[in-house]
Design a protein around this motif. Structure first.
Motif, PDB file in Angstrom:
ATOM      1  N   LEU A  26       0.823  -1.211   0.000  1.00 46.92           N
ATOM      2  CA  LEU A  26       0.000   0.000   0.000  1.00 46.92           C
ATOM      3  C   LEU A  26       0.858   1.263   0.000  1.00 46.92           C
ATOM      4  O   LEU A  26       0.624   2.188  -0.786  1.00 46.92           O
ATOM      5  N   LEU A  27       1.860   1.295   0.867  1.00 48.12           N
ATOM      6  CA  LEU A  27       2.710   2.482   0.940  1.00 48.12           C
ATOM      7  C   LEU A  27       3.550   2.637  -0.319  1.00 48.12           C
ATOM      8  O   LEU A  27       3.812   3.758  -0.770  1.00 48.12           O
ATOM      9  N   SER A  28       3.968   1.506  -0.893  1.00 50.39           N
ATOM     10  CA  SER A  28       4.791   1.548  -2.104  1.00 50.39           C
ATOM     11  C   SER A  28       3.976   1.860  -3.354  1.00 50.39           C
ATOM     12  O   SER A  28       4.546   2.120  -4.414  1.00 50.39           O
ATOM     13  N   GLY A  33       4.999  12.137  -7.977  1.00 50.78           N
ATOM     14  CA  GLY A  33       3.977  12.913  -8.672  1.00 50.78           C
ATOM     15  C   GLY A  33       2.575  12.658  -8.163  1.00 50.78           C
ATOM     16  O   GLY A  33       1.669  13.457  -8.411  1.00 50.78           O
ATOM     17  N   ASP A  34       2.386  11.547  -7.436  1.00 51.50           N
ATOM     18  CA  ASP A  34       1.067  11.274  -6.860  1.00 51.50           C
ATOM     19  C   ASP A  34       0.811  12.222  -5.699  1.00 51.50           C
ATOM     20  O   ASP A  34       1.704  12.501  -4.900  1.00 51.50           O
ATOM     21  N   ASP A  35      -0.415  12.694  -5.590  1.00 46.72           N
ATOM     22  CA  ASP A  35      -0.810  13.484  -4.434  1.00 46.72           C
ATOM     23  C   ASP A  35      -1.676  12.615  -3.527  1.00 46.72           C
ATOM     24  O   ASP A  35      -1.251  12.177  -2.471  1.00 46.72           O
ATOM     25  N   ALA A  36      -2.876  12.355  -3.957  1.00 45.82           N
ATOM     26  CA  ALA A  36      -3.782  11.513  -3.183  1.00 45.82           C
ATOM     27  C   ALA A  36      -4.359  10.431  -4.095  1.00 45.82           C
ATOM     28  O   ALA A  36      -4.583  10.659  -5.285  1.00 45.82           O
ATOM     29  N   LEU A  37      -4.581   9.259  -3.528  1.00 47.13           N
ATOM     30  CA  LEU A  37      -5.130   8.129  -4.277  1.00 47.13           C
ATOM     31  C   LEU A  37      -6.366   7.596  -3.569  1.00 47.13           C
ATOM     32  O   LEU A  37      -6.418   7.541  -2.339  1.00 47.13           O
ATOM     33  N   GLY A  38      -7.346   7.190  -4.341  1.00 52.00           N
ATOM     34  CA  GLY A  38      -8.548   6.608  -3.776  1.00 52.00           C
ATOM     35  C   GLY A  38      -8.380   5.131  -3.480  1.00 52.00           C
ATOM     36  O   GLY A  38      -7.412   4.493  -3.924  1.00 52.00           O
ATOM     37  N   VAL A  39      -9.313   4.569  -2.738  1.00 50.82           N
ATOM     38  CA  VAL A  39      -9.257   3.159  -2.374  1.00 50.82           C
ATOM     39  C   VAL A  39      -9.270   2.279  -3.626  1.00 50.82           C
ATOM     40  O   VAL A  39      -8.535   1.285  -3.710  1.00 50.82           O
ATOM     41  N   GLU A  41      -8.134   2.951  -6.640  1.00 52.89           N
ATOM     42  CA  GLU A  41      -6.847   2.994  -7.327  1.00 52.89           C
ATOM     43  C   GLU A  41      -5.780   2.220  -6.543  1.00 52.89           C
ATOM     44  O   GLU A  41      -4.941   1.518  -7.132  1.00 52.89           O
ATOM     45  N   LEU A  42      -5.811   2.326  -5.218  1.00 53.23           N
ATOM     46  CA  LEU A  42      -4.876   1.560  -4.401  1.00 53.23           C
ATOM     47  C   LEU A  42      -5.103   0.060  -4.565  1.00 53.23           C
ATOM     48  O   LEU A  42      -4.154  -0.724  -4.632  1.00 53.23           O
ATOM     49  N   ALA A  43      -6.366  -0.325  -4.640  1.00 49.37           N
ATOM     50  CA  ALA A  43      -6.682  -1.743  -4.844  1.00 49.37           C
ATOM     51  C   ALA A  43      -6.169  -2.197  -6.205  1.00 49.37           C
ATOM     52  O   ALA A  43      -5.632  -3.309  -6.340  1.00 49.37           O
ATOM     53  N   ARG A  44      -6.328  -1.357  -7.217  1.00 49.66           N
ATOM     54  CA  ARG A  44      -5.861  -1.718  -8.557  1.00 49.66           C
ATOM     55  C   ARG A  44      -4.349  -1.863  -8.599  1.00 49.66           C
ATOM     56  O   ARG A  44      -3.820  -2.815  -9.178  1.00 49.66           O
ATOM     57  N   ARG A  45      -3.635  -0.928  -7.951  1.00 51.04           N
ATOM     58  CA  ARG A  45      -2.173  -0.956  -8.002  1.00 51.04           C
ATOM     59  C   ARG A  45      -1.575  -2.090  -7.178  1.00 51.04           C
ATOM     60  O   ARG A  45      -0.504  -2.598  -7.502  1.00 51.04           O
ATOM     61  N   LYS A  50     -10.741  -4.356  -2.244  1.00 51.62           N
ATOM     62  CA  LYS A  50     -11.081  -3.031  -1.723  1.00 51.62           C
ATOM     63  C   LYS A  50     -11.351  -3.070  -0.227  1.00 51.62           C
ATOM     64  O   LYS A  50     -10.996  -2.143   0.498  1.00 51.62           O
ATOM     65  N   SER A  51     -11.988  -4.142   0.241  1.00 49.74           N
ATOM     66  CA  SER A  51     -12.274  -4.240   1.677  1.00 49.74           C
ATOM     67  C   SER A  51     -10.986  -4.305   2.483  1.00 49.74           C
ATOM     68  O   SER A  51     -10.882  -3.711   3.570  1.00 49.74           O
ATOM     69  N   THR A  52      -9.986  -5.008   1.946  1.00 52.49           N
ATOM     70  CA  THR A  52      -8.692  -5.098   2.633  1.00 52.49           C
ATOM     71  C   THR A  52      -8.001  -3.742   2.635  1.00 52.49           C
ATOM     72  O   THR A  52      -7.435  -3.313   3.651  1.00 52.49           O
ATOM     73  N   VAL A  53      -8.037  -3.059   1.494  1.00 47.72           N
ATOM     74  CA  VAL A  53      -7.435  -1.730   1.406  1.00 47.72           C
ATOM     75  C   VAL A  53      -8.113  -0.778   2.384  1.00 47.72           C
ATOM     76  O   VAL A  53      -7.445  -0.020   3.099  1.00 47.72           O
ATOM     77  N   HIS A  54      -9.423  -0.816   2.432  1.00 48.26           N
ATOM     78  CA  HIS A  54     -10.166   0.068   3.331  1.00 48.26           C
ATOM     79  C   HIS A  54      -9.780  -0.191   4.787  1.00 48.26           C
ATOM     80  O   HIS A  54      -9.558   0.756   5.558  1.00 48.26           O
ATOM     81  N   ARG A  55      -9.683  -1.460   5.153  1.00 46.99           N
ATOM     82  CA  ARG A  55      -9.361  -1.807   6.548  1.00 46.99           C
ATOM     83  C   ARG A  55      -7.935  -1.393   6.908  1.00 46.99           C
ATOM     84  O   ARG A  55      -7.704  -0.770   7.950  1.00 46.99           O
TER      85      ARG A  55
END
Length: 255
Positions: A26-28, A33-39, A41-45, A50-55
């Motif tokens: 998640l941190l990596s 150039g990234d500012d903020a990312l949504g859940v 996009e984090l799940a995709r990367r 998504k539930s794991t990313v959210h938690r």
């Protein structure tokens, strides 16, 4: 025999490792150039649900490693604080800054301070010159060692096992002039050992040249390197090389 404790439980160890791997992913996922990312996009990367990313991001926000910006997330200041503590060569950066500043002032080109980590160089400090090209290097960024002047300067004064590790890992082509043959790289490193200067001619990028020199410890082993980078049609590496070498020798004596 010592009874198995909680930390000896293979299932627990495996679970902890999985959580650590997910947090690291998640941190990596944040890139320059990234500012903020949504859940989403984090799940995709990361490939996480998504539930794991959210938690997990909820825990990271609670500890200050991430911060919320509306519905998105960005890296938190806590990471910056940890990063400052984690710079292994913090004293080196402070000691080198006056030399870097003098080199930039004298040449108006970009100067770098870098160390070797594995098969890559990591840039500890960069002072960009007004007449220099826009380079992809950034503080904390990495680049294949064999394709950079600072990398070759360090490898030339490193144990043979370090050079072998870099060669065995492969010599990927970064530009059309990157050295990808082990024999040619070794011959260049031998020349660097004789002269104390590593030249890089458009090996890291088209149109860019560089002159670098190693910072040596008391045993003559490289701990870092300094370099000047500029346009191939403007900067004559043979003219700036003595200045880089002189600065590296002077700085080495202070380490």
């Amino acid at each position: 025999m010592r009874a198995a404790g909680r930390n000896d439980d293979p299932e627990r160890t495996g679970a902890d490792g999985l959580v650590a791997a997910r947090v690291t992913a998640l941190l990596s996922a944040f890139r320059p150039g990234d500012d903020a990312l949504g859940v989403s996009e984090l799940a995709r990367r990361t490939g996480l649900a998504k539930s794991t990313v959210h938690r997990l991001t909820g825990h990271l926000v609670a500890t200050g490693l991430l911060e919320r910006e509306g519905a998105a997330l960005r890296l938190g200041l806590k990471l910056f604080e940890i990063g400052q503590l984690a710079v292994r060569r913090r004293g080196l950066v402070e000691a080198a800054r006056p030399y870097l500043a003098d080199l930039r002032e004298a040449t108006r080109n970009t100067v770098h301070l870098a160390v070797l980590e594995g098969t890559e160089v990591v840039y500890l400090d960069i002072l960009r010159g007004p007449d220099a090209p826009s380079l992809p290097s950034r503080i904390g960024g990495r680049f294949p060692a064999h394709a950079t002047g600072v990398g070759k300067a360090i490898l030339a004064f490193s144990p043979e096992s370090v050079v072998t590790q870099v060669i065995d890992a492969g010599l990927p082509r970064v530009s059309v002039r990157t050295i990808t043959a082990a024999g040619l790289l070794r011959r260049q490193l031998a020349k660097v050992r004789d002269e104390g200067i590593a030249l890089e001619r458009e090996e890291s990028g088209v149109g860019v040249v560089c002159a670098a020199s190693p910072l040596l410890d008391s045993q003559g082993v490289a701990v870092a390197a300094l370099s000047i980078s500029g346009w191939a049609n403007r900067m004559h590496t043979n003219r700036v090389a003595p200045a880089v070498r002189t600065a590296a020798l002077a700085l080495s004596r202070t380490l």
